[in-house]
Design a protein around this motif. Structure first.
Motif, PDB file in Angstrom:
ATOM      1  N   HIS A   7      15.022  -1.957   2.259  1.00  0.00           N
ATOM      2  CA  HIS A   7      14.664  -3.348   2.565  1.00  0.00           C
ATOM      3  C   HIS A   7      15.440  -3.848   3.789  1.00  0.00           C
ATOM      4  O   HIS A   7      15.006  -4.781   4.454  1.00  0.00           O
ATOM      5  CB  HIS A   7      14.928  -4.256   1.356  1.00  0.00           C
ATOM      6  CG  HIS A   7      16.360  -4.308   0.944  1.00  0.00           C
ATOM      7  ND1 HIS A   7      16.953  -3.297   0.207  1.00  0.00           N
ATOM      8  CD2 HIS A   7      17.314  -5.233   1.172  1.00  0.00           C
ATOM      9  CE1 HIS A   7      18.227  -3.608   0.007  1.00  0.00           C
ATOM     10  NE2 HIS A   7      18.468  -4.782   0.579  1.00  0.00           N
ATOM     11  N   THR A  30      15.221   2.690  -1.476  1.00  0.00           N
ATOM     12  CA  THR A  30      15.179   1.471  -2.282  1.00  0.00           C
ATOM     13  C   THR A  30      16.576   1.219  -2.840  1.00  0.00           C
ATOM     14  O   THR A  30      17.481   2.036  -2.665  1.00  0.00           O
ATOM     15  CB  THR A  30      14.197   1.580  -3.475  1.00  0.00           C
ATOM     16  OG1 THR A  30      14.670   2.571  -4.383  1.00  0.00           O
ATOM     17  CG2 THR A  30      12.793   1.912  -3.007  1.00  0.00           C
ATOM     18  N   ASP A  35      10.911  -2.263  -2.428  1.00  0.00           N
ATOM     19  CA  ASP A  35      10.756  -2.932  -1.150  1.00  0.00           C
ATOM     20  C   ASP A  35       9.258  -2.950  -0.845  1.00  0.00           C
ATOM     21  O   ASP A  35       8.452  -2.619  -1.711  1.00  0.00           O
ATOM     22  CB  ASP A  35      11.626  -2.302  -0.046  1.00  0.00           C
ATOM     23  CG  ASP A  35      11.449  -0.807   0.085  1.00  0.00           C
ATOM     24  OD1 ASP A  35      10.301  -0.319  -0.051  1.00  0.00           O
ATOM     25  OD2 ASP A  35      12.437  -0.106   0.346  1.00  0.00           O
ATOM     26  N   GLU A  36       8.882  -3.328   0.345  1.00  0.00           N
ATOM     27  CA  GLU A  36       7.451  -3.475   0.638  1.00  0.00           C
ATOM     28  C   GLU A  36       6.719  -2.152   0.770  1.00  0.00           C
ATOM     29  O   GLU A  36       5.494  -2.136   0.870  1.00  0.00           O
ATOM     30  CB  GLU A  36       7.253  -4.306   1.913  1.00  0.00           C
ATOM     31  CG  GLU A  36       7.528  -5.766   1.684  1.00  0.00           C
ATOM     32  CD  GLU A  36       8.536  -6.313   2.674  1.00  0.00           C
ATOM     33  OE1 GLU A  36       8.840  -5.650   3.667  1.00  0.00           O
ATOM     34  OE2 GLU A  36       9.029  -7.429   2.424  1.00  0.00           O
TER      35      GLU A  36
END
Length: 153
Positions: A7, A30, A35-36
């Motif tokens: 992130h 992570t 995260d995205e």
């Protein structure tokens, strides 16, 4: 130097490149949450592992010489990264799920699969063994405490 949690690149490969230029040589994908672009082992899966952008992150890390650290990732993310990466992976601070059944720990099969592709695991001892399940392992194998005591610093 390392980055704990993907992130921190804010879904931007330029930020990853800047970190690499500053001397970062590994990054966990992570941390305690997704995260995205990658699912964490301790959050509800939303990406089914690694997204296409996540695969781009792994490939760019390979190109930059930044080690991909799979500590904290979900099992599906682990296998997606293992398939995507052209370089060996590291698990910089993971433990054994067979000893302590926690989702962020690695199964024996994951460790074998990681090793088969040249990767390494740095096992968290002994503090990490005080997680859920360790007492059952100690009862099942009384010699475990002796082994742990032998490596305590």
């Amino acid at each position: 130097m390392g980055v704990e949690g993907g992130h921190m690149i804010n879904s931007n490969l330029g930020v990853l490149r800047s970190y690499a230029a500053l001397g970062v040589r590994y990054m966990t994908l992570t941390h305690s949450g997704n995260d995205e672009w990658a699912d964490s082992s301790t959050d509800k899966a939303v990406h089914n592992g690694l997204t296409d952008f996540g695969k781009d992150v792994v490939r760019e890390m390979n190109r930059l010489g930044v080690m991909v650290d799979i500590s904290h990732v979900s099992d599906k993310t682990f296998y997606d990264v293992l398939e995507t990466s052209k370089a060996p992976l590291i698990a910089s601070h993971s433990s054994c799920r067979a000893i302590c059944d926690a989702p962020r720990n690695m199964t024996d099969q994951m460790m074998k699969d990681l090793a088969a592709k040249g990767g390494v695991v740095q096992i968290k001892l002994p503090r990490g063994l005080s997680q859920p399940g360790i007492r059952d392992a100690e009862k099942a194998n009384p010699e475990l405490n002796k082994a742990i005591s032998a490596v305590e610093v």
